[in-house]
Scaffold this motif. Structure first.
Motif, PDB file in Angstrom:
ATOM      1  N   MET A  57      66.987 -40.862   0.726  1.00 32.86           N
ATOM      2  CA  MET A  57      66.545 -40.160   1.926  1.00 32.86           C
ATOM      3  C   MET A  57      67.704 -40.016   2.901  1.00 32.86           C
ATOM      4  O   MET A  57      67.947 -38.935   3.446  1.00 32.86           O
ATOM      5  N   ARG A  58      68.431 -41.083   3.102  1.00 28.84           N
ATOM      6  CA  ARG A  58      69.587 -41.052   4.001  1.00 28.84           C
ATOM      7  C   ARG A  58      70.611 -40.029   3.512  1.00 28.84           C
ATOM      8  O   ARG A  58      71.126 -39.227   4.280  1.00 28.84           O
ATOM      9  N   SER A  59      70.869 -40.019   2.225  1.00 29.69           N
ATOM     10  CA  SER A  59      71.850 -39.113   1.634  1.00 29.69           C
ATOM     11  C   SER A  59      71.451 -37.647   1.825  1.00 29.69           C
ATOM     12  O   SER A  59      72.267 -36.809   2.216  1.00 29.69           O
ATOM     13  N   VAL A  60      70.176 -37.344   1.577  1.00 27.39           N
ATOM     14  CA  VAL A  60      69.699 -35.965   1.706  1.00 27.39           C
ATOM     15  C   VAL A  60      69.721 -35.520   3.170  1.00 27.39           C
ATOM     16  O   VAL A  60      70.087 -34.380   3.475  1.00 27.39           O
ATOM     17  N   LEU A  61      69.360 -36.405   4.094  1.00 28.42           N
ATOM     18  CA  LEU A  61      69.394 -36.055   5.516  1.00 28.42           C
ATOM     19  C   LEU A  61      70.825 -35.800   5.991  1.00 28.42           C
ATOM     20  O   LEU A  61      71.088 -34.839   6.715  1.00 28.42           O
ATOM     21  N   LEU A  62      71.763 -36.639   5.584  1.00 27.63           N
ATOM     22  CA  LEU A  62      73.164 -36.426   5.957  1.00 27.63           C
ATOM     23  C   LEU A  62      73.704 -35.137   5.342  1.00 27.63           C
ATOM     24  O   LEU A  62      74.448 -34.396   5.989  1.00 27.63           O
ATOM     25  N   LEU A  63      73.322 -34.867   4.116  1.00 27.22           N
ATOM     26  CA  LEU A  63      73.747 -33.630   3.463  1.00 27.22           C
ATOM     27  C   LEU A  63      73.200 -32.412   4.213  1.00 27.22           C
ATOM     28  O   LEU A  63      73.923 -31.445   4.458  1.00 27.22           O
ATOM     29  N   GLY A  64      71.944 -32.473   4.613  1.00 24.97           N
ATOM     30  CA  GLY A  64      71.345 -31.377   5.374  1.00 24.97           C
ATOM     31  C   GLY A  64      72.048 -31.152   6.704  1.00 24.97           C
ATOM     32  O   GLY A  64      72.295 -30.016   7.103  1.00 24.97           O
ATOM     33  N   LEU A  65      72.399 -32.232   7.379  1.00 28.17           N
ATOM     34  CA  LEU A  65      73.132 -32.101   8.643  1.00 28.17           C
ATOM     35  C   LEU A  65      74.504 -31.475   8.412  1.00 28.17           C
ATOM     36  O   LEU A  65      74.945 -30.621   9.175  1.00 28.17           O
ATOM     37  N   THR A  83      79.197 -37.884  14.829  1.00 30.34           N
ATOM     38  CA  THR A  83      78.173 -38.671  15.510  1.00 30.34           C
ATOM     39  C   THR A  83      77.590 -37.920  16.697  1.00 30.34           C
ATOM     40  O   THR A  83      76.519 -38.248  17.179  1.00 30.34           O
ATOM     41  N   GLU A  84      78.322 -36.879  17.179  1.00 31.43           N
ATOM     42  CA  GLU A  84      77.823 -36.035  18.254  1.00 31.43           C
ATOM     43  C   GLU A  84      77.661 -34.619  17.739  1.00 31.43           C
ATOM     44  O   GLU A  84      78.317 -34.217  16.776  1.00 31.43           O
ATOM     45  N   ARG A  85      76.814 -33.852  18.389  1.00 30.90           N
ATOM     46  CA  ARG A  85      76.583 -32.466  17.978  1.00 30.90           C
ATOM     47  C   ARG A  85      77.887 -31.685  18.109  1.00 30.90           C
ATOM     48  O   ARG A  85      78.514 -31.674  19.163  1.00 30.90           O
ATOM     49  N   PRO A  86      78.317 -30.998  17.024  1.00 33.30           N
ATOM     50  CA  PRO A  86      79.550 -30.219  17.106  1.00 33.30           C
ATOM     51  C   PRO A  86      79.383 -29.008  18.011  1.00 33.30           C
ATOM     52  O   PRO A  86      78.287 -28.489  18.190  1.00 33.30           O
ATOM     53  N   ALA A  87      80.493 -28.562  18.574  1.00 36.90           N
ATOM     54  CA  ALA A  87      80.471 -27.381  19.436  1.00 36.90           C
ATOM     55  C   ALA A  87      80.280 -26.128  18.603  1.00 36.90           C
ATOM     56  O   ALA A  87      80.733 -26.046  17.464  1.00 36.90           O
ATOM     57  N   PHE A  88      79.612 -25.144  19.184  1.00 38.61           N
ATOM     58  CA  PHE A  88      79.421 -23.865  18.522  1.00 38.61           C
ATOM     59  C   PHE A  88      80.769 -23.155  18.449  1.00 38.61           C
ATOM     60  O   PHE A  88      81.526 -23.139  19.409  1.00 38.61           O
ATOM     61  N   VAL A  89      81.075 -22.560  17.304  1.00 34.08           N
ATOM     62  CA  VAL A  89      82.352 -21.881  17.095  1.00 34.08           C
ATOM     63  C   VAL A  89      82.078 -20.436  16.719  1.00 34.08           C
ATOM     64  O   VAL A  89      81.337 -20.166  15.783  1.00 34.08           O
ATOM     65  N   TRP A  90      82.688 -19.499  17.485  1.00 36.78           N
ATOM     66  CA  TRP A  90      82.530 -18.091  17.138  1.00 36.78           C
ATOM     67  C   TRP A  90      83.783 -17.336  17.513  1.00 36.78           C
ATOM     68  O   TRP A  90      84.270 -17.498  18.607  1.00 36.78           O
ATOM     69  N   PRO A  91      84.348 -16.507  16.683  1.00 31.92           N
ATOM     70  CA  PRO A  91      83.965 -16.359  15.280  1.00 31.92           C
ATOM     71  C   PRO A  91      84.570 -17.486  14.467  1.00 31.92           C
ATOM     72  O   PRO A  91      85.632 -17.981  14.789  1.00 31.92           O
ATOM     73  N   ALA A  92      83.874 -17.876  13.461  1.00 29.22           N
ATOM     74  CA  ALA A  92      84.370 -18.910  12.554  1.00 29.22           C
ATOM     75  C   ALA A  92      84.973 -18.205  11.352  1.00 29.22           C
ATOM     76  O   ALA A  92      84.279 -17.844  10.420  1.00 29.22           O
ATOM     77  N   MET A  93      86.259 -17.965  11.389  1.00 23.42           N
ATOM     78  CA  MET A  93      86.912 -17.232  10.313  1.00 23.42           C
ATOM     79  C   MET A  93      87.324 -18.197   9.214  1.00 23.42           C
ATOM     80  O   MET A  93      87.749 -19.313   9.484  1.00 23.42           O
TER      81      MET A  93
END
Length: 91
Positions: free
Chosen positions: A17-25, A56-66
């Motif tokens: 469960m931990r593995s699948v949740l981390l993979l999804g994130l 461990t923290e939410r990453p910043a939104f990146v645009w455009p992500a080339m």
């Protein structure tokens, strides 16, 4: 383990469960260049590899992500002229 559906009871392995949740994130990273490849995803799902590290923290939104393959392209306007765009105004 609070993310697990309570109807499952204990019918799952906590490590899986931990593995699948981390993979999804990791797959939801706002920068596509930071997401795991499908090869990595399959290895994690089959247990051949550990899940990728996630911030461990939410990453910043990146645009455009080339993609990194575009980083060596010269985007300068040498030898060409920019045509002005028509200015739009509201009603």
């Amino acid at each position: 383990m609070e993310a697990a559906d309570p109807r499952m009871g204990s019918l799952f392995a906590e490590e899986e469960m931990r593995s699948v949740l981390l993979l999804g994130l990791a797959c939801c990273h706002p920068n596509p260049n930071q997401r795991p490849s499908m090869k990595t995803v399959l290895k994690v799902l089959t247990g051949e590899s550990s899940p990728p590290d996630v911030p461990t923290e939410r990453p910043a939104f990146v645009w455009p992500a080339m993609p990194t393959s575009f980083s060596d392209i010269d985007y300068s306007l040498t030898g060409s002229q920019i045509n002005s765009l028509t200015e739009l105004t509201g009603r």
